[in-house]
Design an enzyme around this catalytic site. Sequence first.
Site, PDB file in Angstrom:
ATOM      1  N   CYS A   1       0.760  -1.387  -0.145  1.00 29.63           N
ATOM      2  CA  CYS A   1      -0.151  -0.196   0.138  1.00 29.63           C
ATOM      3  C   CYS A   1       0.945   0.965  -0.431  1.00 29.63           C
ATOM      4  CB  CYS A   1      -0.698   0.257   1.038  1.00 29.63           C
ATOM      5  SG  CYS A   1      -1.830  -1.677   1.276  1.00 29.63           S
TER       6      CYS A   1
ATOM      7  N   CYS B   1      -1.604   2.812   6.631  1.00 32.89           N
ATOM      8  CA  CYS B   1      -1.259   1.396   7.132  1.00 32.89           C
ATOM      9  C   CYS B   1      -0.796   1.327   5.817  1.00 32.89           C
ATOM     10  CB  CYS B   1      -2.194   0.518   7.553  1.00 32.89           C
ATOM     11  SG  CYS B   1      -3.847   0.522   6.426  1.00 32.89           S
TER      12      CYS B   1
ATOM     13  N   HIS C   1      -8.940   3.105  -3.251  1.00 34.36           N
ATOM     14  CA  HIS C   1      -7.870   2.668  -3.072  1.00 34.36           C
ATOM     15  C   HIS C   1      -6.927   1.294  -3.571  1.00 34.36           C
ATOM     16  CE1 HIS C   1      -4.123   1.732  -0.559  1.00 34.36           C
ATOM     17  NE2 HIS C   1      -3.765   0.244   0.213  1.00 34.36           N
TER      18      HIS C   1
END
Length: 402
Positions: free
Chosen positions: A95, A379, A348
């Site tokens: 991520c 995160c 995302h």
Amino acid sequence: MAEISDVYFVDGMRTPFGRAGEKGMYWNTRADDLVVKTIIGVMERNPDVPADRIDDVAIAATSQTGDQGLTLGRSAAILAGLPMTVPGFAIDRMCAGAMTSVTTMAGSIGIGMYDVALAGGVEHMGHHPIGANTDPNPRFVAEKMVDPGALNMGVTAERIFDRFPHLTKERSDRFGMRSQQKVQAAYDAGKIQPDLVTVGTKDASGAWGLATEDEGRRPQTTMEDLAGLKTPFRPHGRVTAGTSSPLTDGATMGLLAGAAAVKELGLRPKMRLVSFAYAGVQPEIMGIGPIPSTEKALRKAGLGIDDIGLFELNEAFAIQVVSLLDHFGIDDDDPRVNAWGGAIAFGHPLAASGVRLMIQLAAQFQERPDVRYGLTAMCVGLGQGGSVIWENPSFDGKKRKK
């Protein structure tokens, strides 16, 4: 002799984010073409930066295969028409891929090796579902290094609720609803559109179209809607589709430069990098990762959490953001936090999201000369957190009237 340099975020642009899957607007669009669009968009908007002055192109992707393979930074640079003299490479920190692209390029600029660089990320989760074509080492489970559930991000989010019982589902639901409302309000006010590059698309029937807005928004979401949603990660759980970021396709790009290049080329940067940090936590509860990385970045900057005037926190899950706010004693509805909404509504696209946070913070900085420092944090899968602290070049030291 190279000199230590300040690092500036000159500009950033992104594609509209699309829903992953056959019904999404990018089903028939290649991931590398999304990257190319963002490179062209940023370079066209910054004509004072000669293309042959780009020292490197760092592009992140979590699944580096298929149309996200082949050393993306180099292949996308060629496809975007940058000179053959411009090198490039690929990065993976799940991520936080694009965030790592930026901080890696920033390190090279900071020690005087580079003057100007492009840094971004892409994720086509429709073509490359998370974890596809991977082969985790069996020792992770056999030697009890990592719980098998750690590779399911929804399960890790449920575990934040387990660890912090005072963080209720209702708080999480309210945060998710507010994200949808704030994103729509930002769209209605024209805040988001200036930094989007238009992408030509082709749907399943072969009809051509244009992607001009983020596809996953649900501005009519209510608390009643959220209360009735299934909890797919656990029977009677607390994480739902309404408090999770949807599976998303999209790309982002940032243009970075050192102090000498900013002066030489007459650039007007939108942010100055103050500090950055990454931290590891137990993969089983990866959502708390930004807490230690933010503490680390604050220490390196010599700042406290109260010095941060704007927060752009990636909403992988509502509970993950709420846990960070709770740790630092910040109210869930604090106006400094995700003022224009976040990933629950925008989406995302894993490795792309870090630069979306920066693009939104930069745009808010320009509107808020009363704010000096901002934070972008997220995160990261497998138990990590990433945080970058930025300074507003427009800061005038004046208090804003309420």
